[in-house]
Design an enzyme around this catalytic site. Sequence first.
Site, PDB file in Angstrom:
ATOM      1  N   TYR A   1      -2.324  -0.790  10.661  1.00  0.00           N
ATOM      2  CA  TYR A   1      -2.281  -1.073   9.217  1.00  0.00           C
ATOM      3  C   TYR A   1      -0.961  -0.595   8.615  1.00  0.00           C
ATOM      4  O   TYR A   1      -0.282  -1.330   7.888  1.00  0.00           O
ATOM      5  CB  TYR A   1      -3.470  -0.380   8.535  1.00  0.00           C
ATOM      6  CG  TYR A   1      -3.550  -0.617   7.047  1.00  0.00           C
ATOM      7  CD1 TYR A   1      -3.946  -1.857   6.539  1.00  0.00           C
ATOM      8  CD2 TYR A   1      -3.247   0.389   6.136  1.00  0.00           C
ATOM      9  CE1 TYR A   1      -4.033  -2.075   5.165  1.00  0.00           C
ATOM     10  CE2 TYR A   1      -3.329   0.180   4.769  1.00  0.00           C
ATOM     11  CZ  TYR A   1      -3.720  -1.059   4.287  1.00  0.00           C
ATOM     12  OH  TYR A   1      -3.802  -1.272   2.926  1.00  0.00           O
TER      13      TYR A   1
ATOM     14  N   SER B  25       0.858  -1.194   0.000  1.00  0.00           N
ATOM     15  CA  SER B  25       0.000   0.000   0.000  1.00  0.00           C
ATOM     16  C   SER B  25       0.891   1.241   0.000  1.00  0.00           C
ATOM     17  O   SER B  25       2.071   1.158   0.387  1.00  0.00           O
ATOM     18  CB  SER B  25      -0.834  -0.018   1.282  1.00  0.00           C
ATOM     19  OG  SER B  25      -1.501   1.198   1.472  1.00  0.00           O
TER      20      SER B  25
END
Length: 278
Positions: free
Chosen positions: A158, A145
Amino acid sequence: MSGAVSLAGKVVWITGAGSGIGRALAVEFARHGVRLVLSGRRAGALDETAGLLGLDDRQVWRLPLDVTDHGAVATASEAIGRHWGGVDVLVGSAGCGSRGRVEETAMAVDQAVMAVNYFGTVAAVKAVLPQMLARRQGWIVAISSVSGKVGTPERAPYVASKHALQGFCDALRAEVTDRGVKVLVVCPGYVRTDFPLGAITAGGGRHGRLDRNQERGVAPEKVARKVLAGLLAGRREVYVGGWEVAAIYLARWWPGLLARLLARRAGKRGDGSAGKEA
Ligand SMILES: NC(=O)c1ccc[n+]([C@@H]2O[C@H](COP(=O)([O-])OP(=O)(O)OC[C@H]3O[C@@H](n4cnc5c(N)ncnc54)[C@H](OP(=O)(O)O)[C@@H]3O)[C@@H](O)[C@H]2O)c1
């Protein structure tokens, strides 16, 4: 690796294949005449993906599993080895998001997100790597990501899991490049999927709603096309998304400016929506 590389007949194992980016990747790989193994927890979602591929049953295998169950991951890899001779391409797309500030977030949430996004993919890599090295060929594709490069606020579990994945892949690449195995890290920005629904809140609940940035994000099919192009071109990393991808370059070249922008964003909103995990 040159653009002449063919994927026809290769065995591609995708985790998180029942939805979003994993599903779009399955469709894109199917166009290259591969044999596909689809994994995720929901068998019904894997069936739906299989139905989109236009492949006959001998080319698609549904293997439902939870990537946090490392024994199940190892067993699946062994079964693929027996059935199809091994995995040529592993795509780790299984993942979950998080919501909340660090001081509010239960330790169990940090551990749960790490268990899926980091240890889940590490387990899959360890399950396939020995046979890839023995055959001196293979691709590891990790769906990371922009948050694997940037410390987005209110997403610490995350962000940490994706930074860990990036570091793991960089070290792995150094070890395996000269032994025939390629490692590709994919850093999407906002992608139009249901990803926010399953994000874990600070207290351990389910976020259960979509976020505007994801709704305005790029299509998962675009991510899939860029991943395939990057893989065939022998790239180490692929960045794909909208303006938010610029944060990767800010982190590299103007880290002080990025830190100020992120702090301002965190200061504006205290409702768990300051960052959108991309
Ligand atoms: N959407 C975005 O904006 C965005 C941006 C950057 C990066 N990403 C990354 O892209 C990847 C895919 O996300 P997505 O956007 O496609 O969202 P998604 O549709 O929610 O996909 C996540 C997939 O992971 C699977 N999964 C979750 N926990 C699992 C577990 N314990 N074991 C096995 N499978 C599990 C889910 O299937 P089951 O529930 O059936 O297990 C689901 O199919 C993630 O790694 C995410 O971090 C997404």
